[in-house]
Design an enzyme around this catalytic site. Structure first.
Site, PDB file in Angstrom:
ATOM      1  N   ASP A  84       0.838  -1.195   0.000  1.00 28.56           N
ATOM      2  CA  ASP A  84       0.000   0.000   0.000  1.00 28.56           C
ATOM      3  C   ASP A  84       0.871   1.243   0.000  1.00 28.56           C
ATOM      4  OD1 ASP A  84      -2.464   1.291  -0.045  1.00 28.56           O
ATOM      5  OD2 ASP A  84      -2.426   1.583   2.122  1.00 28.56           O
TER       6      ASP A  84
ATOM      7  N   THR B 263      -8.735  -5.544   3.773  1.00 22.43           N
ATOM      8  CA  THR B 263      -8.691  -4.660   2.611  1.00 22.43           C
ATOM      9  C   THR B 263      -9.721  -5.205   1.632  1.00 22.43           C
ATOM     10  OG1 THR B 263      -6.310  -4.345   2.933  1.00 22.43           O
ATOM     11  CG2 THR B 263      -7.206  -3.711   0.792  1.00 22.43           C
TER      12      THR B 263
ATOM     13  N   HIS C 123      -4.255  14.055   0.688  1.00 26.91           N
ATOM     14  CA  HIS C 123      -4.431  13.172   1.844  1.00 26.91           C
ATOM     15  C   HIS C 123      -3.216  13.253   2.771  1.00 26.91           C
ATOM     16  CE1 HIS C 123      -5.388   9.623   4.238  1.00 26.91           C
ATOM     17  NE2 HIS C 123      -4.199   9.133   3.952  1.00 26.91           N
TER      18      HIS C 123
ATOM     19  N   LYS D  90      -3.835  -1.796   9.802  1.00 29.33           N
ATOM     20  CA  LYS D  90      -4.205  -1.981   8.397  1.00 29.33           C
ATOM     21  C   LYS D  90      -4.293  -3.456   8.028  1.00 29.33           C
ATOM     22  CE  LYS D  90      -3.368   2.453   7.217  1.00 29.33           C
ATOM     23  NZ  LYS D  90      -4.191   3.303   6.371  1.00 29.33           N
TER      24      LYS D  90
ATOM     25  N   GLU E 195      -9.217   4.128  -2.389  1.00 26.97           N
ATOM     26  CA  GLU E 195      -8.012   3.926  -3.194  1.00 26.97           C
ATOM     27  C   GLU E 195      -8.359   3.194  -4.487  1.00 26.97           C
ATOM     28  OE1 GLU E 195      -4.514   2.442  -1.256  1.00 26.97           O
ATOM     29  OE2 GLU E 195      -5.122   3.177   0.731  1.00 26.97           O
TER      30      GLU E 195
ATOM     31  N   ARG F 263       1.156  15.783  12.842  1.00 26.67           N
ATOM     32  CA  ARG F 263       2.456  16.397  13.140  1.00 26.67           C
ATOM     33  C   ARG F 263       2.451  17.917  13.042  1.00 26.67           C
ATOM     34  NH1 ARG F 263       3.502  11.830  10.201  1.00 26.67           N
ATOM     35  NH2 ARG F 263       3.249  12.990   8.274  1.00 26.67           N
TER      36      ARG F 263
ATOM     37  N   ARG G 247      -7.705   3.918  13.100  1.00 31.81           N
ATOM     38  CA  ARG G 247      -6.885   5.119  13.351  1.00 31.81           C
ATOM     39  C   ARG G 247      -6.288   5.166  14.750  1.00 31.81           C
ATOM     40  NH1 ARG G 247      -5.739   6.172   8.349  1.00 31.81           N
ATOM     41  NH2 ARG G 247      -7.577   6.641   7.085  1.00 31.81           N
TER      42      ARG G 247
ATOM     43  N   TYR H 165       2.372   3.373  14.971  1.00 31.13           N
ATOM     44  CA  TYR H 165       2.976   3.608  13.654  1.00 31.13           C
ATOM     45  C   TYR H 165       4.421   4.077  13.637  1.00 31.13           C
ATOM     46  CZ  TYR H 165       2.813   8.766  13.162  1.00 31.13           C
ATOM     47  OH  TYR H 165       3.035  10.104  13.269  1.00 31.13           O
TER      48      TYR H 165
ATOM     49  N   THR I  86      -4.562   6.789  -0.273  1.00 30.39           N
ATOM     50  CA  THR I  86      -5.884   7.426  -0.211  1.00 30.39           C
ATOM     51  C   THR I  86      -5.975   8.576  -1.201  1.00 30.39           C
ATOM     52  OG1 THR I  86      -5.909   6.913   2.119  1.00 30.39           O
ATOM     53  CG2 THR I  86      -7.578   8.458   1.354  1.00 30.39           C
TER      54      THR I  86
ATOM     55  N   TYR J 231       1.210   5.713  -0.432  1.00 32.56           N
ATOM     56  CA  TYR J 231       0.734   6.900   0.287  1.00 32.56           C
ATOM     57  C   TYR J 231       0.986   8.070  -0.662  1.00 32.56           C
ATOM     58  CZ  TYR J 231       0.455   9.899   4.551  1.00 32.56           C
ATOM     59  OH  TYR J 231       0.110  10.810   5.516  1.00 32.56           O
TER      60      TYR J 231
ATOM     61  N   GLU K 144     -10.193  12.517   7.539  1.00 33.33           N
ATOM     62  CA  GLU K 144     -10.138  13.855   6.942  1.00 33.33           C
ATOM     63  C   GLU K 144     -11.505  14.529   6.951  1.00 33.33           C
ATOM     64  OE1 GLU K 144      -7.501  13.674   3.140  1.00 33.33           O
ATOM     65  OE2 GLU K 144      -8.067  11.639   3.674  1.00 33.33           O
TER      66      GLU K 144
ATOM     67  N   GLU L  97     -10.275   3.950   3.512  1.00 32.84           N
ATOM     68  CA  GLU L  97      -9.419   4.746   2.646  1.00 32.84           C
ATOM     69  C   GLU L  97      -9.829   4.452   1.213  1.00 32.84           C
ATOM     70  OE1 GLU L  97      -5.270   4.219   3.753  1.00 32.84           O
ATOM     71  OE2 GLU L  97      -5.494   5.805   5.252  1.00 32.84           O
TER      72      GLU L  97
ATOM     73  N   ASP M   2      -8.867   0.445   1.798  1.00 32.55           N
ATOM     74  CA  ASP M   2      -7.872   0.060   2.792  1.00 32.55           C
ATOM     75  C   ASP M   2      -8.420   0.417   4.180  1.00 32.55           C
ATOM     76  OD1 ASP M   2      -5.436  -0.604   4.011  1.00 32.55           O
ATOM     77  OD2 ASP M   2      -4.654   1.422   3.746  1.00 32.55           O
TER      78      ASP M   2
ATOM     79  N   GLN N 283      -3.506   2.711  14.856  1.00 37.55           N
ATOM     80  CA  GLN N 283      -2.436   3.266  14.018  1.00 37.55           C
ATOM     81  C   GLN N 283      -1.647   4.359  14.743  1.00 37.55           C
ATOM     82  OE1 GLN N 283      -3.982   4.870  10.325  1.00 37.55           O
ATOM     83  NE2 GLN N 283      -1.962   5.348   9.485  1.00 37.55           N
TER      84      GLN N 283
END
Ligand code: CA
Length: 422
Positions: free
Chosen positions: A130, A261, A137, A257, A205, A146, A241, A248, A354, A132, A368, A203, A237, A244
């Site tokens: 997968d 899927t 996104h 994840k 995708e 962050r 959260r 992560y 995503t 990114y 989001e 997600e 996907d 994660q």
């Protein structure tokens, strides 16, 4: 390119997702409870195993279609894909070869209505990776996790970053998804605990399906990577959260994840998408030469997500965007994946990452849409959501809009079941 007319009347409607121009491949469950390779045309499914057995299609010395997966066809390579598509066009076109259209008995055993027919996983997933690669996104999520200053990681504009996911839990549309349990630790918690995910997400995708592989130790070009791709599917996907957020760093997602899927049952062949090729957006940083695209490698595919709670009488559209928003194409991702000498296999599945557009209604994840749960949204049927609740059904749809015809992917749906009690 205009609508190609078929003697299958339902394939000539401007609204069908499956005109003669499309001919997506899948695997369906026959009346005898066997799984056969098939192709969709209008409202019908054509059993390729029956046509092969009858000698109406003969593109390989070995049988390719009396199988519960498309992998033999995928591994056979581009010449076989092209020969099969050309033969199916002849057989299904208005005024074409009448070996099928003129044989009522063959039609009665080789064609079944699509509605009410159970579809199976279209291919055995060799490995699932997968990426990114959606910039909107990545900026949205990075800003939440962050801060806006560090939203895009420093490598992002140079590398299509990704992680190796799980092939074992890739399932076909319609498969129910059990809410995962996992380690959770909120920002104000002293200790982690183990329990059901409370921030379950989707997600939106696209998945690229690798048809032919590459050898260990042998990098490939972007053009070669594009040739290796058999077709595309819709891909959800599913993401936990809260699991994660705790797990992560520094190696990326793991259990958040790994539980599920979903993909659409129809693999739209790359040949059907050729009229919809479009370029990736302008580069903000010049790419290293090995990732340069020799031509347009993305596709103009309208995408939509709907949500329907248990008991609600209709689904609400919660996002609309387009595959053309991706910063990196699947060909670039596949090229990068093999760049170290990593062998790629027939049956590998690459998730795009995503797909979100710049606007609020174009966000391809609930994280989001609800901005991390801070901005709950209301469905047309009155329910309020930040993340997915038990019983909710999430559906992805994808359609490329041609001149008087559509190329559709069907749908990629899943309903959430309660977590296993601990
Ligand atoms: Ca993803």
């Amino acid at each position: 390119m205009a609508l190609l007319k078929s003697w299958v009347e339902s394939a000539n409607s401007a609204d069908t997702q499956f005109p003669l121009n499309n001919l997506p491949y899948g695997v369906f469950i026959t009346e005898d409870d066997e799984a056969h390779c098939c192709v969709a045309i209008g409202d019908m499914i054509v059993d390729l195993a029956v046509l092969e057995d009858d000698g109406v299609i003969a593109v390989s010395e070995e049988p390719l279609f009396d199988l519960p997966f498309l992998n033999e066809l995928m591994d056979a390579g581009k010449e076989t894909w092209d020969a099969l598509r050309a033969r199916l066009m002849e057989l299904l076109a208005e005024g074409g070869d009448d070996a099928l259209s003129g044989d009522a008995e063959l039609i009665s055993v080789a064609m079944v209505p699509r509605e009410g027919t159970e579809m199976a996983m279209p291919f055995v997933v060799a490995e699932y990776t997968d990426f990114y690669a959606g910039k909107h996104h990545a900026i949205n999520v990075g800003t939440m996790f962050r801060g806006a200053e560090n939203a895009l990681p420093p490598n992002w504009l140079y590398i299509p970053i990704g992680y190796n996911g799980r092939a074992s839990t890739v399932v076909v549309s319609g498969t129910d998804i059990v809410r995962p349990n996992g380690q959770l630790k909120g920002p104000n918690d002293d200790m982690p605990r183990f329990g059901p995910c409370a921030r379950l997400d989707i997600e939106l995708e696209m998945g690229a399906v690798v048809g032919t592989g590459s050898e260990m130790g042998k990098p490939i070009t972007v053009a070669q990577a594009d040739e290796m791709i058999f077709g595309y599917v819709l891909l959800n996907d599913w993401s936990a959260r809260d699991i994660q957020a705790w797990e992560y760093q520094p190696l990326g997602p793991f259990q958040a994840k790994a539980f599920a899927t979903s993909i659409s049952p129809w693999v739209v062949p790359k040949a059907a998408l050729e009229p919809f090729r479009t370029s990736t957006p302008p580069r903000e940083k010049e790419l290293l030469p090995y990732l340069a695209e020799p031509g347009p490698m993305l596709y103009d595919i309208d995408l939509e997500v709907t949500m329907q709670p248990a008991g609600a009488d209709k689904a609400t559209t919660i996002a609309r965007t387009n595959y053309n928003q991706m910063y990196y194409s699947a060909a670039q991702q596949l090229c990068h994946h093999a760049s170290s000498g990593c062998a790629m296999n027939s049956g590998d599945l690459l998730g795009s990452g995503t797909i979100s557009g710049p606007e609020k209604h174009e966000r391809g994840s609930l994280l989001e849409i609800s901005w991390g749960g801070k901005e709950p949204f209301t469905l047309e049927t009155g329910e309020v959501r930040s993340f997915i609740e038990d019983g909710d059904r999430l559906t992805l749809k994808g359609v490329a809009q041609g001149d008087g015809y559509k190329i559709g992917f069907g749908e990629c749906a899943g309903t959430i079941l309660p977590a296993v009690k601990l």
